[in-house]
Each structure stands twice: as structure tokens, then as C-alpha cells.
Design a protein around this motif. Sequence first.
Motif, PDB file in Angstrom:
ATOM      1  N   MET A   1      -5.500   3.449  -0.052  1.00 15.90           N
ATOM      2  CA  MET A   1      -4.219   2.901   0.392  1.00 15.90           C
ATOM      3  C   MET A   1      -3.866   3.417   1.787  1.00 15.90           C
ATOM      4  O   MET A   1      -3.394   2.669   2.639  1.00 15.90           O
ATOM      5  CB  MET A   1      -3.105   3.283  -0.590  1.00 15.90           C
ATOM      6  CG  MET A   1      -3.231   2.700  -1.987  1.00 15.90           C
ATOM      7  SD  MET A   1      -3.252   0.905  -2.064  1.00 15.90           S
ATOM      8  CE  MET A   1      -5.022   0.616  -2.207  1.00 15.90           C
ATOM      9  N   ARG A   2      -4.098   4.711   2.022  1.00 17.04           N
ATOM     10  CA  ARG A   2      -3.789   5.259   3.343  1.00 17.04           C
ATOM     11  C   ARG A   2      -4.715   4.668   4.417  1.00 17.04           C
ATOM     12  O   ARG A   2      -4.285   4.424   5.550  1.00 17.04           O
ATOM     13  CB  ARG A   2      -3.915   6.784   3.306  1.00 17.04           C
ATOM     14  CG  ARG A   2      -2.764   7.456   2.559  1.00 17.04           C
ATOM     15  CD  ARG A   2      -2.862   8.984   2.615  1.00 17.04           C
ATOM     16  NE  ARG A   2      -1.624   9.601   2.182  1.00 17.04           N
ATOM     17  CZ  ARG A   2      -1.356   9.952   0.924  1.00 17.04           C
ATOM     18  NH1 ARG A   2      -2.262   9.757  -0.023  1.00 17.04           N
ATOM     19  NH2 ARG A   2      -0.190  10.503   0.604  1.00 17.04           N
ATOM     20  N   THR A   3      -5.963   4.428   4.060  1.00 20.52           N
ATOM     21  CA  THR A   3      -6.886   3.787   5.001  1.00 20.52           C
ATOM     22  C   THR A   3      -6.404   2.381   5.330  1.00 20.52           C
ATOM     23  O   THR A   3      -6.476   1.934   6.495  1.00 20.52           O
ATOM     24  CB  THR A   3      -8.307   3.740   4.405  1.00 20.52           C
ATOM     25  OG1 THR A   3      -8.770   5.077   4.210  1.00 20.52           O
ATOM     26  CG2 THR A   3      -9.274   3.025   5.339  1.00 20.52           C
ATOM     27  N   SER A   4      -5.920   1.672   4.323  1.00 20.64           N
ATOM     28  CA  SER A   4      -5.402   0.324   4.543  1.00 20.64           C
ATOM     29  C   SER A   4      -4.185   0.332   5.456  1.00 20.64           C
ATOM     30  O   SER A   4      -4.059  -0.499   6.371  1.00 20.64           O
ATOM     31  CB  SER A   4      -5.031  -0.321   3.194  1.00 20.64           C
ATOM     32  OG  SER A   4      -4.476  -1.599   3.374  1.00 20.64           O
TER      33      SER A   4
ATOM     34  N   GLY B   1      -3.439  -0.615  13.325  1.00 19.09           N
ATOM     35  CA  GLY B   1      -4.356  -0.865  14.420  1.00 19.09           C
ATOM     36  C   GLY B   1      -5.303   0.272  14.708  1.00 19.09           C
ATOM     37  O   GLY B   1      -5.914   0.342  15.783  1.00 19.09           O
ATOM     38  N   LEU B   2      -5.458   1.182  13.746  1.00 24.60           N
ATOM     39  CA  LEU B   2      -6.335   2.343  13.946  1.00 24.60           C
ATOM     40  C   LEU B   2      -7.745   2.087  13.435  1.00 24.60           C
ATOM     41  O   LEU B   2      -7.962   1.212  12.606  1.00 24.60           O
ATOM     42  CB  LEU B   2      -5.721   3.555  13.219  1.00 24.60           C
ATOM     43  CG  LEU B   2      -4.319   3.947  13.688  1.00 24.60           C
ATOM     44  CD1 LEU B   2      -3.755   5.041  12.787  1.00 24.60           C
ATOM     45  CD2 LEU B   2      -4.370   4.423  15.135  1.00 24.60           C
TER      46      LEU B   2
ATOM     47  N   SER C   1       0.831  -1.206   0.000  1.00 25.45           N
ATOM     48  CA  SER C   1       0.000   0.000   0.000  1.00 25.45           C
ATOM     49  C   SER C   1       0.863   1.251   0.000  1.00 25.45           C
ATOM     50  O   SER C   1       0.587   2.226  -0.716  1.00 25.45           O
ATOM     51  CB  SER C   1      -0.924  -0.004   1.221  1.00 25.45           C
ATOM     52  OG  SER C   1      -1.803  -1.108   1.195  1.00 25.45           O
ATOM     53  N   ALA C   2       1.938   1.230   0.800  1.00 27.32           N
ATOM     54  CA  ALA C   2       2.828   2.393   0.887  1.00 27.32           C
ATOM     55  C   ALA C   2       3.518   2.647  -0.450  1.00 27.32           C
ATOM     56  O   ALA C   2       3.637   3.804  -0.891  1.00 27.32           O
ATOM     57  CB  ALA C   2       3.864   2.167   1.988  1.00 27.32           C
TER      58      ALA C   2
END
Length: 384
Positions: free
Chosen positions: A374-377, A383-384, A322-323
Motif C-alpha cells: 500500500m505504501r509503495t502504491s 510520482g516517486l 491505499s491510505a
Amino acid sequence: MRGGSDFGFTDDQLLLRDSVRNFVRKEISEDYVRKCDQEKIPPLDLFDKVAAMGWLGAAIPEEYGGSGLGFVELGIIMEELAYGHLELAILVYRAAVHGAASLLTYGSQEQRDKYLPLFAAGKFKSSMSLTEPNAGTDAGAIQTRAVADGDHFIINGQKIFNSQVDLADRTVLVTRTDPDADKHKGMSLFFVDPKSPGVTIERLDTLAFRSVGTNRVTYEDVRVPKEDLLGELNQGWKHLMTNLTKERFSVAVHVTGAAQAALDCAVQYAKDRIQFGKPIGSFQVIQHKLADMQIKVHLSRVMTYDLARRLDAGVDCRTEASAAKVYCCEAYHQVADEGMQVLGGYSMMPDFPMERHYRDSRIMRIGGGSSEVMRTSIAKDLGL
């Protein structure tokens, strides 16, 4: 990569890189790419030449006619091809990842025996059919239905932004087979012939990726044999998730190659363009722009091949995938944007490739999973 580090490649990997690089230099001209873009011509002749080199089977096991190599080698091939023609690299990716890697991950032995030798020989093209008019980022909301009917399934529904399906021999079609199941359950995949009766394909006009293009596809009572079920019934979401890291890696490596091409275009222009009696590359403001572009390309390549080695090692690398997808796609867009600034008014003309890079770089922040998703993933992995 050009003129820089070898990124820890082995001698064999460097030979492969040089071979693909020489192919690109010999076979792909800017005039050719511009013609493909402006006249909406897919580079099928180049795809066949790539196939003749054996590169489509790089990551396919030898037992199926491939080379039995890994994602580092596949990445080298796709990056170098993307440097010359981004949409050619994507043609290769859809065969090597959406097609071959999907079969290797969750296809039956019979499907592997039947199709993988064709993929390895470059005699087979594939696509992914997922997005629908009301199901894009929310992929679990798909409504295309597949209903069992004896030895077949009958499929009805519509897909949109279905790139390359008009060129494909088979498409990985995502359907809903259990409408009463929870959102991400009751989905199944089929390996469908897009030329089947009842399939209607309409080409869409788009800002970018005009060579291969994308389509709207309607399925009306399409009969698909049960042996074309790809993976387990009602386990389609799980199967899709297993291939996501490979898709995100592929996107990252494509835009890394394309960003390098955009950077090289800007550097050459800065050396050639004379203003106030000297090349504009002698001005610090231009030098700093190009230096920042180089940093972005370098870091994109570092992230991409770190991810490739993790894939080859078989370790969990969802976060890294994702990053890499976020960073590399945004870096390509930033490089193209600054490249437009360096070229000034000439950047608006298709005579220079920067205009195409700017258009193509914009879709990469959306396709294959938007930067926001991607940032949500990544946040979820934290763990957020």
C-alpha cells in the motif's frame, strides 16, 4: 461511532445503522463468536439472517433486486457486523464486493441478469482465487493456466490462502491465458464453480480467521464453459485493478468495526478491574492508552467514510483507498495490542475477546495487500 459523531449520515443512513446495530446486539453473542472461532464453524446461520434483512443487496441496483444504495450504506452494514463478528462481515464482503461488484464492474449482461438477483437475495456466496504458492504480493506472477478447448477452457494450477472457496457457489478465478504476454498481460478471470470435477480443496490451519478459514485449491483439467469468462479475454489484470479500491475500502471498514469492539472491551475492563483499591481506569497511564485507542478508531472511521463517499461520487480515489487500508489495519493492530496490555494476563485467555482481536488484527496488515505494498502504491501516486 458508539456514543460519538454521526459522521454526517442522513436520517435514512442512521436508521440503517441502528437497525444493523440492534441486529448485532440481538443475534451475535461473544459466546457464539468464540465457539465459531474455536471450533472452526462458519457463521452461515447468521449470513442467512443478514440476507433475510435485505442487506446483501444494499449496493446492488434495484433492477437486479437490490436496494440501489451506495458504499456508505454498505460500509455501515459491514462495520456494524464486524463489531459483532469480523468473519461474518467478511462473508458479506466477499458476496457484495468480490461477487456482485465484480459482476457490475466487468461482468457481461447475461452474467449480471443470472447472478445479481441471487446475490441480492443472499442465495449466493463467492470468493476470490488469486494467490498462488509462488505468487502473493507479486500477483502478476501467477501460473494457473486456462487453455481454450472448443466451447470450454481447461484449467490447471494451484491457489493458496483461498478463503471461503469451500463455501462459495462461484469463485473469481485468476488465470494466465497467454503465457507469452508480458507479466501483467495475458491474464483472464473466470467465474468458476469450485465444486466442478477436478477441483480439490484442502482446509489450512491458521492463527487467525479460524471460523471461515482459508484453503489450498488444486485445479486438475477442470473444464469451464466459455460463458464463465468474466470480462474480456487477456484483460484480467485491468479488471482486477478496477475493483481494488472497493476491496481496500471493505477491509478498512471491517477493521474499523472490529477496532471499536476491541476498544469497548478494554474500556469496560478498565472500569471493572479493581487494583490498589480502585478501577484501573482511574489511573492516568490506562486512561492515556484508552484515549490513544479512541483517537485511532475515530480517525479510522473518518478515513473510511471519506473513502466511501468518494466511491459513491465515482471519483478516482486509489491513493485514499491505499491510505485507508494502511492506517485502519495498523490502527486495529495497535488498538488490539494496547488492549492486551490493559487486560494484562486475562488478555491471553479466549474467555476475553481481546485474544481473538490480537490474532485477527495481525493478518489484516497482510491480507488484501500488505501495508508495504500500500505504501509503495501511495509513493507511486506521488510520482516517486
